[in-house]
Design an enzyme around this catalytic site. Structure first.
Site, short mmCIF file in Angstrom:
data_model
loop_
_atom_site.label_atom_id
_atom_site.label_comp_id
_atom_site.label_asym_id
_atom_site.label_seq_id
_atom_site.Cartn_x
_atom_site.Cartn_y
_atom_site.Cartn_z
N ASP A 194 46.85 42.62 35.40
CA ASP A 194 44.83 42.30 35.62
C ASP A 194 44.45 44.20 35.74
OD1 ASP A 194 42.53 41.72 35.41
OD2 ASP A 194 42.03 41.03 36.92
N GLU A 247 41.04 31.22 36.60
CA GLU A 247 40.01 30.94 37.74
C GLU A 247 38.88 30.17 37.36
OE1 GLU A 247 38.93 35.48 36.95
OE2 GLU A 247 40.76 36.31 37.81
N GLU A 254 36.93 48.88 36.80
CA GLU A 254 37.45 47.95 37.77
C GLU A 254 38.45 48.29 38.80
OE1 GLU A 254 38.42 43.34 36.97
OE2 GLU A 254 38.59 42.64 38.78
C1 GCV Z 1 35.46 38.06 33.66
C2 GCV Z 1 39.28 40.03 37.04
C3 GCV Z 1 37.92 40.22 37.44
C4 GCV Z 1 37.19 39.14 36.74
C5 GCV Z 1 36.78 39.35 35.76
C6 GCV Z 1 38.54 38.64 35.36
C7 GCV Z 1 38.88 38.15 33.75
O1 GCV Z 1 39.76 38.37 37.16
O2 GCV Z 1 38.42 40.12 38.61
O3 GCV Z 1 35.91 39.83 36.75
O4 GCV Z 1 36.36 37.93 34.95
O5 GCV Z 1 39.99 39.78 35.71
O6 GCV Z 1 39.40 38.74 33.02
O7 GCV Z 1 38.63 37.57 33.24
#
Ligand code: GCV
Length: 660
Positions: A347, A268, A375
């Site tokens: 995720d 990411e 989340e």
């Molecule tokens: C901290 C998902 C979440 C992100 C998070 C990522 C991760 O994509 O939406 O906010 O980033 O996981 O676990 O690194």
């Protein structure tokens, strides 16, 4: 801002029969963690039993004794509790064990569990029991749903009474490692490893150490460039290695209790070894070598995937990515590297299969990563008790060997005989008065710690403990909250995304129904619904993901008949008319479960309402408000999902059929 004590808010119970004689505590050795244990016992006994416990140097006159004893079977963190002849004795080989044993005694007082003359022995199941904070230095929390950070504010580190109370809560359920900053290390957070923040970190680390917790930091792989002015962060370059070696020497001199580092690399948008044509093993090992002289650990995350996917490409599959990236590296990581793997391949959806990286890396240390920050599971506005899900994950057989092959075996060290392994949770706390926003979300914090400490506890046993510690002994309160917690995960699953498909949330903030909404789902990549059916073909004819499992799991998932139905659409594209084991069609199932789920959400709100007068008003109203929202929001979920798929399944135009 004031704050509450969560499950450490002791309820007065003067009728409790105190099982020890006298009012003195004796410890045969002293250290700061033993001092903390004694203080905790004093506080709890005073608040629960109304008794002032003094301290004595004379063993014979003590009612409670903390004793260190050489016992390799118990280790530094295990303990024995025994109550005989009017003396309650906690024994361990280490200070941490005495602290955990003392908290266990306190829990026994809270739950009115009888102290027995028989030895009660406990030793933590998982060696590493960690909380991962996604707190940013400006005070915000990525995926935080209970206020701002209590570790950071305006790029400063906060160290105060709340730090201590947080450590008490964490230690009371056996947590022994905390990563204080977000894995997305940007801006000021890169500087956490620099001298400027060392004083505050030292103070924080000392408080943590008192409670048996090691401080960990997330680090920025590109730090040599951002802090050190090097022109590269290439892990195979000598100058880069030297920079990290020097940095670690400097850090560990000031922070000897530093457990190590958590790293999100090449994921990411975060920097990593790929930029230099190097592997994750090259990156992790370079850092591992730098921390090895100080017994530090590098926890390297496996959450690595290509964000965008073309909907016409039916082979590329985000679910495959973790395994495809890491499996070829098995055996190449240093002993002090631990790969941290999310429970599922995607995720943190409400339902996912277990990641095939568990059981797929026979020669590599692994940690399980779960998310109790909700989340995708209602963002602490919906009740969703996640311990039953974590238990299912732990019980999953990987078939990596004939026995001792479950996820639990792997992360507790039974499979490989290793100790660099464990369980981590993305934590759900913030600076809200009650720590977790939703009062019932605290059950996930408590439950996570208890489960890691003793993986054989059931989700129900844990919930019962938490309810009594938090709300006291009223029968009706206990029964109704237990019912709410135990139904909540399945209820949430019913009114949100069906049969393992996941993702139908609004983009970026991941809350509320939106079938095509997920930011990486512009092309329907994740549900692949058309007018004939939906689901992702992950068998041999599709993405091939099912083949990443060992047999018999691979065949079980490959075959639509044997694939567990709750994961049907994760593994298979099926027509809307596909008949489930209940005899219902897939589309009817979606329709009915969404109604059921919304009704159950309303039922939970009613259950809570019926407890009015039995729960402290402030808490009652806080929860009531959230449940009222959940009830309405569940209807919105129901209506959006049902109408979307109803319309989709009604399109009569063969031309639009997608070929799978
Ligand atoms: C901290 C998902 C979440 C992100 C998070 C990522 C991760 O994509 O939406 O906010 O980033 O996981 O676990 O690194």
């Amino acid at each position: 801002m004031g704050y509450e004590s969560a499950w450490l808010s002791y309820k007065e119970n003067h009728t409790l029969k105190i099982p020890w004689n006298g009012s003195k505590i004796y410890a045969d050795t002293w250290g700061k963690t033993i001092e903390a244990a004694v203080t905790e016992l004093q506080r709890a006994v005073k608040e629960i039993c109304g008794m002032d416990m003094g301290i004595t140097g004379q063993e014979e006159e003590a009612g409670i004794l903390l004793k260190k004893e050489q016992d390799n079977a118990l280790g530094e963190e295990g303990y024995k509790i025994q109550c005989r002849d009017g003396r309650l004795t906690v024994t361990s080989q280490g200070e941490k064990g005495l602290l955990y044993g003392s908290f266990a005694c306190i829990r026994m007082l809270q739950t009115k569990e009888e102290f027995s003359a028989e030895e009660k022995t406990e030793k933590p199941s998982a060696p590493l029991r960690m909380l991962n904070h996604w707190d940013n230095m400006d005070g915000s929390i990525e995926r935080g749903y209970s206020g701002n950070s209590f570790f950071f504010e305006d790029n400063k580190i906060l160290v105060n009474e709340r730090t201590r109370d947080y450590a008490r809560l964490a230690a009371s359920v056996g947590i022994n490692g905390v990563v204080i900053n977000n894995v997305n290390v940007k801006d000021r957070a890169t500087w956490l490893i620099d001298e400027v923040y060392q004083k505050e970190l030292q103070r924080m680390s000392e408080i943590f150490e008192t409670y048996g917790i090691q401080l960990f930091l997330s680090l920025n792989f590109a730090a040599p460039m951002e802090l050190g002015n090097l022109d590269s962060a290439d892990p195979c370059k000598e100058a880069v290695q030297q920079w990290w070696n020097d940095k670690m020497q400097e850090l560990y001199t000031r922070l000897p209790n530093l457990g190590g580092f958590l790293v999100k690399a090449d994921s990411e948008g975060r920097p990593g070894p790929f930029t230099y044509g190097r592997t994750h093993a090259d990156g992790a090992n370079m850092l591992a070598d730098a921390v090895a002289p100080y017994h530090g650990k590098i926890i390297w995350r496996c959450f690595v995937y290509n964000c965008q996917q073309d909907w016409r490409d039916r082979k590329t599959d985000r679910a495959r990515s973790g395994y495809d990236n890491f499996r070829p590296l098995d055996g190449q990581f240093r002993e002090n590297v631990i790969l941290q793997v999310k429970n599922g391949p995607m995720d943190f959806q409400v339902r996912e299969p277990v990641s095939p990286l568990f059981g797929g890396m026979e020669k590599t240390n692994e940690m399980l990563e779960v998310q109790i920050a909700q989340e995708y599971t209602g963002q602490q506005r919906h009740v969703c008790y996640l311990i039953p899900m974590f238990q299912e994950v732990l019980k999953f057989r990987t078939y990596c060997q004939e026995d001792r092959d479950t996820v639990e075996d792997i992360v507790t060290g039974k499979t490989m005989g290793n100790t660099n392994c464990g369980i981590a949770a993305v934590i759900n706390t913030g600076n809200d008065e009650n720590w977790t926003g939703h009062d019932l979300a605290a059950a996930n914090f408590f439950g996570f710690g208890r489960l890691c400490f003793n993986t054989s506890l059931s989700a129900e046993e844990i919930a019962k403990e938490w309810i009594v510690c938090t709300f006291g002994h009223d029968r009706e309160v206990q029964e109704k909250i237990l019912q709410m917690l135990m139904m909540s995960w399945k209820t949430y699953e019913k009114y949100t995304s069906p049969l393992g498909i996941g993702w139908m949330v609004n983009p970026n903030y991941h809350y509320g129904p939106n079938v095509d909404g997920y930011e990486y789902d512009r092309w329907g990549t994740y549900h692949r619904a058309d007018h004939l059916g939906m689901g992702v073909c992950r068998g041999k004819k599709g993405t091939g993901y099912a083949q990443q499992y060992r047999e018999p799991n691979a065949s079980m998932y490959e075959n639509v008949q044997t694939c567990p139905e709750e994961l049907l659409l994760f593994f298979h594209y099926v027509p809307y008319t596909y008949q489930l084991k209940t005899g219902k069609t897939m589309i009817q199932h979606i329709y009915d479960t969404h109604f059921e789920g919304a009704e159950e959400a309303a039922y939970m709100a009613d259950l809570w309402d019926s407890l009015e007068g039995k729960i402290e008003t402030k808490v009652f109203e806080r929860v009531q408000k959230r449940l009222a929202h959940q009830k309405e929001h569940a209807k919105e979920w129901r209506d959006q999902i049902n109408s979307y798929f109803y319309r989709k399944s009604m399109i009569p135009d063969e031309k639009h059929r997608t070929i799978y």
